[in-house]
Motif scaffolding. Structure first.
Motif, short mmCIF file in Angstrom:
data_model
loop_
_atom_site.label_atom_id
_atom_site.label_comp_id
_atom_site.label_asym_id
_atom_site.label_seq_id
_atom_site.Cartn_x
_atom_site.Cartn_y
_atom_site.Cartn_z
N TYR A 54 8.17 -30.46 24.86
CA TYR A 54 8.03 -31.22 24.11
C TYR A 54 7.79 -32.38 25.62
O TYR A 54 8.45 -32.80 25.94
CB TYR A 54 8.55 -32.00 23.13
N HIS A 152 -0.62 -39.99 25.13
CA HIS A 152 -0.14 -38.80 23.52
C HIS A 152 1.16 -38.18 23.36
O HIS A 152 1.57 -37.80 24.96
CB HIS A 152 -1.74 -37.85 23.03
N GLY A 154 3.41 -34.52 22.00
CA GLY A 154 3.34 -33.09 21.39
C GLY A 154 3.61 -32.13 22.05
O GLY A 154 4.28 -32.02 23.33
N VAL A 156 3.35 -28.06 23.97
CA VAL A 156 2.44 -27.60 24.92
C VAL A 156 3.25 -27.15 26.19
O VAL A 156 4.88 -26.48 26.21
CB VAL A 156 1.82 -29.32 26.16
N THR A 166 -2.96 -28.30 22.59
CA THR A 166 -3.63 -29.20 21.30
C THR A 166 -3.54 -30.52 22.04
O THR A 166 -4.35 -31.56 21.57
CB THR A 166 -3.33 -28.44 20.25
N PRO A 167 -2.41 -31.06 22.48
CA PRO A 167 -2.29 -32.20 22.90
C PRO A 167 -3.17 -32.56 24.25
O PRO A 167 -3.37 -33.47 24.12
CB PRO A 167 -0.64 -32.43 23.33
N HIS A 170 -6.41 -33.05 22.73
CA HIS A 170 -6.56 -34.03 21.73
C HIS A 170 -6.78 -35.32 22.99
O HIS A 170 -6.75 -36.73 22.64
CB HIS A 170 -5.56 -33.89 20.83
N ALA A 171 -6.04 -35.51 24.19
CA ALA A 171 -5.93 -36.99 24.18
C ALA A 171 -7.25 -36.91 25.25
O ALA A 171 -7.34 -37.74 25.61
CB ALA A 171 -4.62 -36.73 25.59
N SER A 197 -2.17 -42.43 21.41
CA SER A 197 -2.54 -41.55 19.62
C SER A 197 -1.97 -42.01 18.57
O SER A 197 -1.20 -42.73 18.50
CB SER A 197 -1.79 -40.09 19.95
#
Length: 235
Positions: A54, A152, A154, A156, A166-167, A170-171, A197
């Motif tokens: 995280y 962001h 999340g 990884v 995906t983080p 998304h960033a 985010s």
């Protein structure tokens, strides 16, 4: 009744959990001996693979980078990395664990384990923006750097020294929001557009950061397969 023999059994439990976890039925004890990332890497003699770590993710994109010639590109990269290293120093993070990845037109970094969203928004981003303003004051208009930066958080993975997840994707989408590009392009007194985010904004909403929710403006992000809301402010 014959008593069962007592045994002291210790089993290492892998993963990214931290702190003691003890369970047993009186005959055996299972203890979590998972260590922080740096200790695991040191024990294995290198950078350990990590799953579901995280982390706070920061992705940047230089405004109008494609319009620069080769000389402009060469000057842009070290200047941007130096601004990032200034931010890392403000966090108290050493160069050994702070490793920005060159995206061509910007940088991407997965923050060390101990760095929080609050640390990034209150300390890192502010230090980067200050360093960037100082660079721009000394640079000509042709070498000015205006930066869009997304934050962001999340889960990884790091495999073979490379981060994925995906983080990160998304960033990268947040930093490409067309409205944020437009706003930064029109703001002559700003050098950095910060985009956060929904997950990072939740921390802001809880009142942990110096700049509260009223300091941000909402934006609808529709980039490639991403469609979401984000929040931005200028520095």
């Amino acid at each position: 009744m014959q008593r069962q023999p007592s045994h002291d059994v210790r089993v290492k439990i892998g993963g990214n959990a931290h702190g003691p976890v003890v369970a047993g039925n009186g005959n055996a004890t299972y203890m979590n001996t998972a260590m922080p990332d740096s200790e695991v890497a040191s024990e294995r003699g290198g950078r350990a693979d990590l799953l579901a770590a995280y982390r706070v993710v920061v992705t940047t994109d230089v405004q109008g980078s494609s319009s620069r010639n080769n000389n402009g590109q060469r000057r842009m990269r070290p200047a941007l990395e130096e601004c990032f290293q200034t931010g890392a120093m403000a966090l108290g993070v050493s160069r050994e664990v702070f490793e920005p990845v060159d995206r061509g037109d910007g940088l991407q970094v997965v923050m060390p384990e101990a760095v929080t969203v609050v640390d990034v928004l209150d300390t890192f981003i502010e230090a980067v923006a200050k360093a960037l303003r100082e660079y721009n004051e000394a640079a000509s208009d042709a070498y000015r750097i205006d930066l869009r930066t997304a934050v962001h958080v999340g889960y990884v993975d790091r495999v073979g020294g490379e981060w994925s997840g995906t983080p990160l994707v998304h960033a990268a989408r947040l930093v490409d929001a067309p409205e944020v590009k437009h706003v930064l392009g029109e703001a002559s007194d700003a050098c950095l557009a910060l985009v956060v985010s929904d997950a990072a904004k939740h921390v802001v909403n809880e009142g942990y950061c110096r700049v509260g929710p009223t300091g941000y403006r909402q934006v609808a992000v529709v980039v490639k397969e991403t469609s979401c809301d984000a929040w931005w402010r200028l520095l």
